[in-house]
Design a protein around this motif. Sequence first.
Motif, PDB file in Angstrom:
ATOM      1  N   VAL A  29      99.452  61.607  97.526  1.00  0.00           N
ATOM      2  CA  VAL A  29      98.900  62.896  97.955  1.00  0.00           C
ATOM      3  C   VAL A  29      99.261  63.991  96.955  1.00  0.00           C
ATOM      4  O   VAL A  29      98.411  64.806  96.564  1.00  0.00           O
ATOM      5  CB  VAL A  29      99.392  63.249  99.375  1.00  0.00           C
ATOM      6  N   ARG A  74      97.119  60.384 105.748  1.00  0.00           N
ATOM      7  CA  ARG A  74      97.023  61.500 104.804  1.00  0.00           C
ATOM      8  C   ARG A  74      96.233  61.102 103.563  1.00  0.00           C
ATOM      9  O   ARG A  74      95.588  61.955 102.928  1.00  0.00           O
ATOM     10  CB  ARG A  74      98.417  61.973 104.393  1.00  0.00           C
ATOM     11  N   ARG A  84      92.383  61.258 104.225  1.00  0.00           N
ATOM     12  CA  ARG A  84      92.020  62.666 104.371  1.00  0.00           C
ATOM     13  C   ARG A  84      92.022  63.369 103.010  1.00  0.00           C
ATOM     14  O   ARG A  84      91.129  64.172 102.711  1.00  0.00           O
ATOM     15  CB  ARG A  84      92.984  63.365 105.333  1.00  0.00           C
ATOM     16  N   ARG A  85      93.032  63.079 102.198  1.00  0.00           N
ATOM     17  CA  ARG A  85      93.115  63.740 100.887  1.00  0.00           C
ATOM     18  C   ARG A  85      91.998  63.286  99.972  1.00  0.00           C
ATOM     19  O   ARG A  85      91.382  64.094  99.261  1.00  0.00           O
ATOM     20  CB  ARG A  85      94.475  63.465 100.229  1.00  0.00           C
ATOM     21  N   ASP A 108      96.664  66.134  94.601  1.00  0.00           N
ATOM     22  CA  ASP A 108      96.712  67.599  94.608  1.00  0.00           C
ATOM     23  C   ASP A 108      96.809  68.134  93.182  1.00  0.00           C
ATOM     24  O   ASP A 108      96.104  69.089  92.807  1.00  0.00           O
ATOM     25  CB  ASP A 108      97.912  68.097  95.414  1.00  0.00           C
ATOM     26  N   CYS A 156      88.731  65.394  98.234  1.00  0.00           N
ATOM     27  CA  CYS A 156      88.828  65.529  96.783  1.00  0.00           C
ATOM     28  C   CYS A 156      87.436  65.688  96.174  1.00  0.00           C
ATOM     29  O   CYS A 156      86.608  64.778  96.256  1.00  0.00           O
ATOM     30  CB  CYS A 156      89.528  64.297  96.186  1.00  0.00           C
TER      31      CYS A 156
END
Length: 270
Positions: free
Chosen positions: A41, A98, A101-102, A45, A106
């Motif tokens: 994650v 997570r 979802r990430r 990011d 993206c």
Amino acid sequence: MCPAMELVDLRYQRDGALAVLTLDRPDAHNAYSEAMVESLVQALDAAEADDEVRCIVLTGAGKSFSAGGDLKRMRDASGMFEGGPVALRRRYIEGIQRVPRRLSACDKPVVAAINGAAIGAGLDLACMCDVRVASQRAKLGSTFVKVGLVPGDGGAYFLARTIGFGRALEMVLTGRVVQADEALAMGLVHAVVEPEAVLDEAKARARLIAANAPLAVQMTKRAAYRSWDLDVDTALELAATFQGMVQNTADHREAVDAILGKRAPEFSGR
């Protein structure tokens, strides 16, 4: 590694306009750990926040892409597999979920270099990527039913959107593992190459993406995914909105000038 991050069970490297993320638990066939989830994650990011990164490549260290869940930790009911139904539900939502979802959020395209086995949550991870290149030695399977589980990371959702409902249902209900050639035939992967060429081929496809206008690429990806469940009028409205935005960018003007001038464009991401 990006100096701002302290990653565990994952490596992050820059290669020009690409960010290369490598799952790094080769002794465990790159099975998930809590640290890997957190690191993945963080790395996504960082790649998304870096304007110099235009495409992301995801692969595995060693002989496997990812074995998914760690069977030893399943047996010991430890780590992400610890607790009763309520605790486990929370662990999934706050832990491994997570990742989908990430990746779903993206905007930058992600290319999977499936260097070996992609099993269970490992296959799910590959299906969360936008483009998939597989080694001839790759084996892919949604094997949750073989260990008495369901795809708790949302794998059934992503697999169905990758190969269609009927084929996905057959795979998740039988738990069978397919070889690379069958995966190619059913559209589960986009290319199958020699084992030593899989990362290079994935990077080559990523560079083809990265060579295009960044904002147009990101909005095209977003339009494709968001239109999946929309009615046609809403999808067209979204497309018009995105088009109105990119048609006023410097990159659009640069692309038109480059084509008319018979030269290569130089995109700035603006």
